[in-house]
Each structure stands twice: as structure tokens, then as C-alpha cells.
Design a protein around this motif. Structure first.
Motif, PDB file in Angstrom:
ATOM      1  N   VAL A 455       5.506 -14.043  29.008  1.00 31.88           N
ATOM      2  CA  VAL A 455       4.849 -14.465  30.282  1.00 31.88           C
ATOM      3  C   VAL A 455       3.260 -14.670  30.134  1.00 31.88           C
ATOM      4  O   VAL A 455       2.737 -15.822  30.701  1.00 31.88           O
ATOM      5  CB  VAL A 455       5.082 -13.506  31.175  1.00 31.88           C
ATOM      6  CG1 VAL A 455       4.555 -13.898  32.792  1.00 31.88           C
ATOM      7  CG2 VAL A 455       6.729 -13.206  31.495  1.00 31.88           C
ATOM      8  N   LEU A 456       2.593 -13.877  29.537  1.00 28.78           N
ATOM      9  CA  LEU A 456       1.006 -13.987  29.438  1.00 28.78           C
ATOM     10  C   LEU A 456       0.490 -15.542  28.789  1.00 28.78           C
ATOM     11  O   LEU A 456      -0.169 -16.255  29.539  1.00 28.78           O
ATOM     12  CB  LEU A 456       0.467 -12.944  28.626  1.00 28.78           C
ATOM     13  CG  LEU A 456      -1.205 -13.021  28.059  1.00 28.78           C
ATOM     14  CD1 LEU A 456      -1.790 -12.730  29.626  1.00 28.78           C
ATOM     15  CD2 LEU A 456      -1.513 -12.164  27.029  1.00 28.78           C
ATOM     16  N   PHE A 457       1.337 -15.713  27.850  1.00 27.57           N
ATOM     17  CA  PHE A 457       1.099 -17.017  26.833  1.00 27.57           C
ATOM     18  C   PHE A 457       1.496 -18.234  27.618  1.00 27.57           C
ATOM     19  O   PHE A 457       1.468 -19.338  27.221  1.00 27.57           O
ATOM     20  CB  PHE A 457       1.733 -17.126  25.872  1.00 27.57           C
ATOM     21  CG  PHE A 457       0.638 -16.125  24.761  1.00 27.57           C
ATOM     22  CD1 PHE A 457      -0.638 -16.690  24.276  1.00 27.57           C
ATOM     23  CD2 PHE A 457       1.065 -14.928  24.387  1.00 27.57           C
ATOM     24  CE1 PHE A 457      -1.382 -16.063  23.307  1.00 27.57           C
ATOM     25  CE2 PHE A 457       0.097 -14.245  23.503  1.00 27.57           C
ATOM     26  CZ  PHE A 457      -0.927 -14.642  23.204  1.00 27.57           C
ATOM     27  N   THR A 458       2.438 -18.166  28.819  1.00 31.65           N
ATOM     28  CA  THR A 458       2.749 -19.480  29.409  1.00 31.65           C
ATOM     29  C   THR A 458       2.288 -19.566  30.901  1.00 31.65           C
ATOM     30  O   THR A 458       2.702 -20.288  31.687  1.00 31.65           O
ATOM     31  CB  THR A 458       4.344 -19.269  29.590  1.00 31.65           C
ATOM     32  OG1 THR A 458       4.897 -17.994  29.950  1.00 31.65           O
ATOM     33  CG2 THR A 458       4.974 -19.404  28.151  1.00 31.65           C
ATOM     34  N   MET A 459       1.349 -18.559  31.269  1.00 32.02           N
ATOM     35  CA  MET A 459       0.781 -18.744  32.735  1.00 32.02           C
ATOM     36  C   MET A 459      -0.490 -19.420  32.742  1.00 32.02           C
ATOM     37  O   MET A 459      -1.047 -19.725  31.644  1.00 32.02           O
ATOM     38  CB  MET A 459       0.376 -17.316  33.096  1.00 32.02           C
ATOM     39  CG  MET A 459       1.596 -16.502  33.690  1.00 32.02           C
ATOM     40  SD  MET A 459       2.159 -17.008  35.374  1.00 32.02           S
ATOM     41  CE  MET A 459       3.786 -17.485  34.872  1.00 32.02           C
ATOM     42  N   PRO A 460      -0.858 -20.099  33.801  1.00 31.38           N
ATOM     43  CA  PRO A 460      -2.017 -20.793  34.092  1.00 31.38           C
ATOM     44  C   PRO A 460      -3.524 -19.714  33.534  1.00 31.38           C
ATOM     45  O   PRO A 460      -3.371 -18.674  33.657  1.00 31.38           O
ATOM     46  CB  PRO A 460      -2.342 -21.383  35.363  1.00 31.38           C
ATOM     47  CG  PRO A 460      -0.661 -21.260  35.829  1.00 31.38           C
ATOM     48  CD  PRO A 460      -0.115 -20.142  34.920  1.00 31.38           C
ATOM     49  N   GLY A 461      -4.294 -20.420  33.176  1.00 29.80           N
ATOM     50  CA  GLY A 461      -5.638 -19.728  32.752  1.00 29.80           C
ATOM     51  C   GLY A 461      -5.819 -19.716  31.135  1.00 29.80           C
ATOM     52  O   GLY A 461      -5.636 -20.611  30.377  1.00 29.80           O
ATOM     53  N   SER A 462      -6.524 -18.584  30.911  1.00 25.30           N
ATOM     54  CA  SER A 462      -6.914 -18.562  29.253  1.00 25.30           C
ATOM     55  C   SER A 462      -6.481 -17.201  28.860  1.00 25.30           C
ATOM     56  O   SER A 462      -7.164 -15.859  29.321  1.00 25.30           O
ATOM     57  CB  SER A 462      -8.493 -18.774  29.503  1.00 25.30           C
ATOM     58  OG  SER A 462      -9.133 -18.858  28.047  1.00 25.30           O
TER      59      SER A 462
END
Length: 586
Positions: A455-462
Motif C-alpha cells: 500500500v505504501l508504495f502505491t499511494m501518492p506522495g514519496s
């Protein structure tokens, strides 16, 4: 209509320029509202204000919406021809229509009353200098946070008698030293590059008596246990050669007890020229311990040895700004993270942005704020904040098995409707850090551990991972989350399988632009209550689909599109704790 659920204001995250041409407008309503139209146009279309004008605007439907727990978030983009906008909303339920103005709600009957005032919302002017601009490179960056004292001992000549042998396993305390240093980070740059890292966030490296370095003694000197200025400049140079950027940690809310100005105050009291550098309520200090807790002076979290700096004082601000200028000009760092940023004066934060952007326009200015940070993100202070709300929201779904995929949708949408879209692009997303219990110790099931990282790696942002995340390193609450990196075990390939999963996720994030895209949608086509499903969208027929099975049973997911990443997906069956990321192009 549920009037209490409706909210809009013509500023901040509800109305703001995305760039010099596009204006984003958002409004919250209740679930009873089925359609929202914005009636909009130039404020002076019918004449000057107060000149007897009869203003009318063009009605345009707002098509896009996100679901929150108790409200809908409607969003649209308009392009005001003359850089200014006047507008109101038409809110339509199954049974009625209401008009929403700045001063409240108006019925259809009231709209037809001659002479009745219409206090519209107004965005006065899209001034280029007021448009929030964030550094584009951050959205492409995979961060890796390093706690230098525990990462790697690269220069044993810096070791002192107090330093212990490197502890590959087991808990640690703040008063223990193991000799991690800057040379150790340099030695591991190739390791980090091979992992896919493109940004390093270092906790403080300035001189300090502690292992954590958040009690600064000298802001202009590298801690001698870590190395020298030359060593750090070599780190930056070699990191840049590998395409890795560097962000330093600025501890400007408070200092340490050995900071020269504070020592002068302790010695001379009100006679010290630095007395107003701190927030002192009573002098002399009557207690050798507990002076901060008793209110004689302010400090960080009641710690006597971390007195609070007065960033309202122009001399303090100038001193700290000169420190930051040195970091950028001399060290060539790419970012500055501000510790306890919500307690530093807004005056300082505004000056910091002006001064740093003048030197390096694309420098990344990040604030440590754990709550709603809108006052710091209006384009004149920080580029972003550490997105702890997102991390906690992700973890909560796996902790609370009673939550459904709708709950997950609501909480993720909440995290991304609080700020501007250009801010969302560069939010610093993380699941753990030097201030929290490590994710692996929060999540005993290794499959669930990787689900949360997916989930972390597929969310908007950095996205940022904490050193050791790639091996599922354990660690309790501070200070146990700051354990030594077990290099012997890593080099013996004990964690090879775990590291390969992280490499795959990092590689996918870097290679697939849609995963970095700010546009996402929860279709909720799968009926199971704890199967997360969301789309990263470019257009209707081109998207990346993320499906994560958090049920206690397997589920059939027909094979379509191109699989980008999978874990426990066999013969069209997504096993429990499975992950499927695929790209659809029709």
C-alpha cells in the motif's frame, strides 16, 4: 437536505490554484446529495461590484467525488479566463434543490426574489507568486531513513572507549554507543543504490552528547564521532554520483544543554546576551532537575536538557538560517527536515523557505507534524510534512479486523483531501521511523507486513522506509526502534527473500508512472468486506489495479491485464494475505 454535512470555503484545500491556469474547487456534502453543479464566472462579467450589476454564471456539473466516513468530497477543475472566479453551488438531492453561497443556503423560491443579495464565493486572483509549488523530483524519490549511530561503523579510528561492540541482534538503549558514522553510510551507498534507494534522510549529524543527536551542542560542526565536514561532503558527492539525494534533520525547536548560548544563560542569567534566545519564565532556576516541568522555562516535552529556542527572536532566526544556508551552499544538501516543526514560529518557517529557495529553488523543505498541517502548507512555508496519518491509517486496518474495505477507503481519502494536490504529490509517506515502534514488531504476520508496504508504495506522495525495513527488522518503542543494522546477517544472505520483495516494490514504484500518480479510485467491485481494491488511473481504459486479500479465505480473481507484482496469486486464486498489482490497458 443534510445542511450540517455541507462545507466549503474559498481558500486552502477547498479552493486553490494548481498552476497558473487551473483552479481546483472542492466541496463536502452529505450522502443525500446526488448532483453538484458549480455556477461560476468572472466577478466583473456584469460590471463592477456595487454598481447595480446582475451577475449570472455558467452552471457546470462537478463529476468527481470521493467517499469519506460521513460525507462526500466533490472536486472539479476550472480555468478562469481572467485568473479570478466568482461562484456558488447547486446541490441536488432526490427530492429538492438548494443553492449554497458563502452566507448559507438559499431555496429555489428565495433565488427568484428580486433584490435579494447573493453573497457568492470569490477567489480574487491567481497570483503566480502565491501558487504552492513543490519540487517535482520528490515524487520520483524512494527515501531511506538512517539513524547514523546504529547504521554502520565505517571508520574505527573514530571509536572511543565508551563504544560497544556492534550488536547484530537484541535491544539497545539511548545511552549506548556502537560507532555508526558517516563513512559507514558511504561504504553502503552501493548497497542502497542496488536496493533502489534515491534519497537519504539522515537524523541529526551535528555535534551532540547523545546517540540520537536531537540535543545539539554545535549546529555548525559535524559530530566528531561521525566524522568531519570533509567526510560529509564526500558522502553528498558520492551519493549524488549514484543518483541519491540527501536530506538533513534541522533541530531548531530546541537545543542541548551544552549549546554555548544556553550555557551562557545558565551561568549569567538575565545578564547574558542570549537570555532572549530561549523561552524563560523565571530566573534564577531553583531546581537542578525539573525546572522545565515546573514551568521556569519551556523545553521539548519537559526535558530539562532540551531548552526551547525562541524562534520569534530575529537573532535566533538569523543564526539558524545561516546554519541552513551553510548546509545548502557548502554541503549541497537537497532537503531539510524540521524536527518538532509545529512548535517553531511561522515567521521562521516563512523566512526559511524564502532564503533556501533563493539558493536552491527545488530544495525539499519537510516538517515533522503528526496532525493536520494545513497552516504550514499554504505555499509559503513547507513543501510537505511527514505523513504519519497515512501510516497510522494503513496500520489500523490490519490491527482492527472489524474494519471493512469501505473504512479503509474513507480513511485513505481523508488523508488525501486535507491538502492541495501538489502537496499530496510530495507528502513524506512512512510506516515507521526512529520515533515509533518498528512495523515488523507491530505486525507479527510477515505476509501482512508486506501487504502494508505494498500500500505504501502505491499511494501518492514519496515513500520512505526506515533502515532495516528491507529485512523486516524488529524493534520496540523508542529507543529500541534504533537497533544496530545486522550487516553480518545481511551479507550472509539470511534475508535474501525479504529483500527481494522490497526490491521488487521499489523497482515497480520507480518504473510505473501510474503508481506515482495522484489519481486513485476505489471501485469496490469485489463483494468481500476485507479485500482492498483501488485503481491508479491515467484515463478510463488505462490504469493500475491493486488488490490485497485481507480475508481469512482465498478468493478467485480472474487473470486480466499484465501482472506487475504478485504474492500468493496462483492459478487465478488470490490466497489470503495475497497481493496482486496489475496494469490494464484497453
Amino acid at each position: 437536505m443534510d445542511f450540517n454535512a455541507v462545507y466549503h470555503r474559498a481558500n486552502d484545500n477547498y479552493c486553490y490554484p494548481l498552476n497558473e491556469n487551473q483552479l481546483i474547487i472542492n466541496i463536502k456534502t452529505g450522502y443525500d446529495v446526488k448532483y453538484v453543479n458549480i455556477v461560476q464566472g468572472d466577478p466583473f462579467k456584469s460590471g463592477i461590484l456595487g454598481g447595480g450589476e446582475n451577475w449570472t454564471g455558467e452552471s457546470v456539473n462537478i463529476p468527481y467525488k470521493k467517499r469519506l466516513k460521513n460525507q462526500l468530497w466533490w472536486t472539479t477543475t476550472v480555468e478562469p479566463e481572467y485568473k479570478r472566479l466568482k461562484y456558488y453551488f447547486e446541490l441536488i438531492t432526490e427530492k429538492e434543490k438548494w443553492y449554497y453561497f458563502e452566507d448559507g443556503f438559499v431555496s429555489e423560491e428565495q433565488m427568484n426574489l428580486e433584490g435579494r443579495s447573493r453573497q457568492c464565493f470569490v477567489f480574487p486572483w491567481m497570483n503566480p507568486g502565491d501558487i504552492p509549488v513543490t519540487p517535482a523530483w520528490v515524487n520520483d524519490t524512494i527515501w531511506y531513513q538512517i539513524f547514523p549511530e546504529r547504521f554502520c561503523n565505517g571508520d574505527v579510528s573514530l571509536n572511543t572507549e565508551e563504544m560497544l561492540s556492534w550488536r547484530d541482534k537484541g535491544s539497545v538503549r539511548n545511552d549506548e554507543f556502537f560507532g555508526g558514522d558517516i563513512q559507514g553510510i558511504i561504504d553502503k551507498l552501493d548497497y542502497l543504490k542496488e536496493l533502489g534507494i534515491s534519497g537519504l534522510y539522515l537524523t541529526p549529524i551535528n555535534e551532540s552528547p547523545s546517540s540520537h543527536k536531537y540535543d545539539t551542542t554545535d549546529y555548525k560542526r559535524i559530530d566528531p564521532h561521525f566524522g568531519t565536514e570533509e567526510t560529509f561532503m564526500r558522502l553528498v558527492k558520492e551519493a549524488h554520483e549514484r543518483g541519491i539525494r540527501i536530506m538533513l534533520d534541522g533541530v531548531f525547536n530546541h537545543c542541548g544543554k551544552y549549546f554555548a548560548p544556553w550555557k551562557d544563560v545558565v551561568k549569567r542569567g538575565k545578564e547574558s546576551e542570549y537570555y532572549d534566545w530561549f523561552m524563560i519564565n523565571e530566573w534564577p532556576f531553583e531546581h537542578s532537575k525539573g525546572a522545565a516541568a515546573s514551568g521556569q522555562y519551556y523545553s521539548f516535552a519537559f526535558f530539562d536538557d532540551m531548552p526551547k529556542l525562541n524562534t520569534n527572536n530575529v537573532k535566533v532566526r538569523e543564526y539558524l538560517l545561516e546554519v541552513c544556508e551553510m548546509w545548502v551552499k557548502k554541503y549541497h544538501v537537497d532537503g531539510i527536515r524540521l524536527d518538532v516543526a509545529n512548535e517553531i514560529s511561522h515567521v521562521f518557517c516563512k523566512e526559511l523557505r524564502t532564503r533556501m529557495k533563493a539558493i536552491k529553488p527545488d530544495i525539499y523543505i519537510l516538517g515533522e507534524i503528526w496532525h493536520d498541517a494545513m497552516p504550514w502548507l499554504r505555499g509559503d512555508e513547507f513543501d510537505a510534512v511527514m505523513n504519519y496519518p497515512l501510516g497510522e491509517s494503513i496500520k489500523d486496518f490490519w490491527v482492527d479486523k472489524g474494519l471493512t474495505k469501505e473504512d479503509f477507503e474513507y480513511t485513505i481519502n481523508r488523508c488525501y483531501t486535507g491538502y492541495m494536490q501538489q502537496t499530496n504529490d510530495v507528502l513524506f509517506n512512512l510506516l515507521d521511523s526512529h520515533d515509533t515502534k518498528r512495523l515488523r514488531s507491530e505486525v507479527k504476520n510477515l505476509d501482512e507486513y508486506f501487504q502494508q508496504l505494498a500500500v505504501l508504495f502505491t499511494m501518492p506522495g514519496s515513500p520512505c522506509i526506515y533502515y532495516g525495513t528491507e529485512i523486516a527488522m524488529e524493534g520496540g518503542h523508542d529507543p529500541d526502534c534504533r537497533r544496530c543494522m545486522p550487516w553480518e546477517s545481511i551479507e550472509a544472505e539470511e534475508f535474501k527473500d525479504r529483500m527481494e520483495i522490497i526490491r521488487q516494490l521499489i523497482h515497480l514504484r520507480k518504473e510505473e508512472p501510474l503508481l506515482r500518480n495522484r489519481n486513485f479510485h476505489f471501485p469496490n467491485k469485489i463483494s468481500s468486506p476485507r479485500i482492498i481494491e483501488f485503481l491508479k488511473i491515467e484515463w478510463e481504459d488505462k490504469y493500475v489495479e491493486v488488490i490485497i486479500n485481507c480475508e481469512e479465505e482465498d478468493i478467485e480473481i480472474s487473470r486480466k491485464g499484465r501482472v506487475l507484482f504478485e504474492r500468493h496469486y496462483i492459478d487465478n486464486i488470490l490466497l489470503k494475505n495475497g497481493i496482486l498489482i496489475r496494469k490494464i490497458e484497453n
